[in-house]
Structure formats: structure tokens, C-alpha cells
Design a protein around this motif. Sequence first.
Motif, mmCIF file in Angstrom:
data_model
loop_
_atom_site.group_PDB
_atom_site.id
_atom_site.type_symbol
_atom_site.label_atom_id
_atom_site.label_comp_id
_atom_site.label_asym_id
_atom_site.label_seq_id
_atom_site.Cartn_x
_atom_site.Cartn_y
_atom_site.Cartn_z
ATOM 1 N N PRO A 1 0.813 -1.220 0.000
ATOM 2 C CA PRO A 1 0.000 0.000 0.000
ATOM 3 C C PRO A 1 0.851 1.276 0.000
ATOM 4 O O PRO A 1 2.037 1.234 0.330
ATOM 5 N N ARG A 2 0.218 2.369 -0.405
ATOM 6 C CA ARG A 2 0.810 3.710 -0.390
ATOM 7 C C ARG A 2 2.198 3.720 -1.037
ATOM 8 O O ARG A 2 3.165 4.238 -0.495
ATOM 9 N N CYS A 3 2.265 3.131 -2.218
ATOM 10 C CA CYS A 3 3.531 2.956 -2.924
ATOM 11 C C CYS A 3 3.602 3.840 -4.171
ATOM 12 O O CYS A 3 2.635 3.951 -4.929
ATOM 13 N N ILE A 4 4.759 4.439 -4.360
ATOM 14 C CA ILE A 4 5.062 5.267 -5.535
ATOM 15 C C ILE A 4 6.181 4.561 -6.282
ATOM 16 O O ILE A 4 7.228 4.257 -5.701
ATOM 17 N N ARG A 5 5.954 4.276 -7.565
ATOM 18 C CA ARG A 5 6.971 3.603 -8.382
ATOM 19 C C ARG A 5 7.390 4.518 -9.528
ATOM 20 O O ARG A 5 6.553 5.213 -10.100
ATOM 21 N N VAL A 6 8.668 4.479 -9.871
ATOM 22 C CA VAL A 6 9.204 5.318 -10.945
ATOM 23 C C VAL A 6 9.952 4.446 -11.943
ATOM 24 O O VAL A 6 10.716 3.554 -11.563
ATOM 25 N N MET A 7 9.717 4.738 -13.226
ATOM 26 C CA MET A 7 10.519 4.155 -14.309
ATOM 27 C C MET A 7 11.102 5.328 -15.089
ATOM 28 O O MET A 7 10.368 6.067 -15.749
ATOM 29 N N MET A 8 12.405 5.495 -14.966
ATOM 30 C CA MET A 8 13.112 6.559 -15.680
ATOM 31 C C MET A 8 13.865 5.911 -16.834
ATOM 32 O O MET A 8 14.635 4.971 -16.626
#
Length: 126
Positions: free
Chosen positions: A85-92
Motif C-alpha cells: 500500500p501507499r507505494c510510488i513507483r518510478v521508471m526513468m
Amino acid sequence: MIRGIRGATTVTNNDAAEIVNATEELLWEMIRANDVKASDVVSVLISVTDDLTAAFPAQALRRIEGWTYVPVMCMREIPVPGSLPRCIRVMMTAETPKAQEEVVHIYLRNAVQLRPDLSLTRKSEL
């Protein structure tokens, strides 16, 4: 070579400032660990879990000087039962001379459990 650089973090609350601040911290770690320059970035995709609705985490990228023209998009993560939960994921996605195995993926806070194998590698490199 074009490479994908992954990162993830979590927040405690669905709070706009917390979401943007945590995303900015994550982005800075990804940038630092991989020596990324804005001019080398193709795009940044940011996903959040369904329980994060207070802010667009892409606002964090706009705080970083020189990153004004980097294309960024926010989206929702697939709501899989039992997921973090409450997760932020980034793909750069960026141009880099690094080999794929040399790219440092960053997992902060509770997101370490998403890829403990990569998180352990990162700790040994710091």
C-alpha cells in the motif's frame, strides 16, 4: 545505450506534501546513484497505488532545477490484492554508458520488500 532505471518508495499517509517530498527524495537518489543528467532522460513514468490521490507525484520532478523539459506522466498501479500500500513507483528511461547490470535501482522505505535482491546490492555499493 538507453536503459530503464527503476525506483520505488512508500508514504505513511495520503498527504500531498508527503507524496511529493517522498517522490523527490526517490528521484534524487536515482539521479545520484546513476549519474543521470536531465538532457539524457527520454521520459519518466510514475505510478501510484489506488490509495494515493492527494497529489500528482510528478510535481517533484518539476522542483528539480534543469528538469523542466523532461516528459513525465503519472498513472495508477494495477490494484492487485495484497500488494504494497501507499507505494510510488518510478521508471526513468535514460541514455547511459552503463551496462544493464551496472544500473542502480533504488528502493526506499517499505518498498525495499519489492526487490530485496536489488536493495541488498545497493546497500553494498553505498
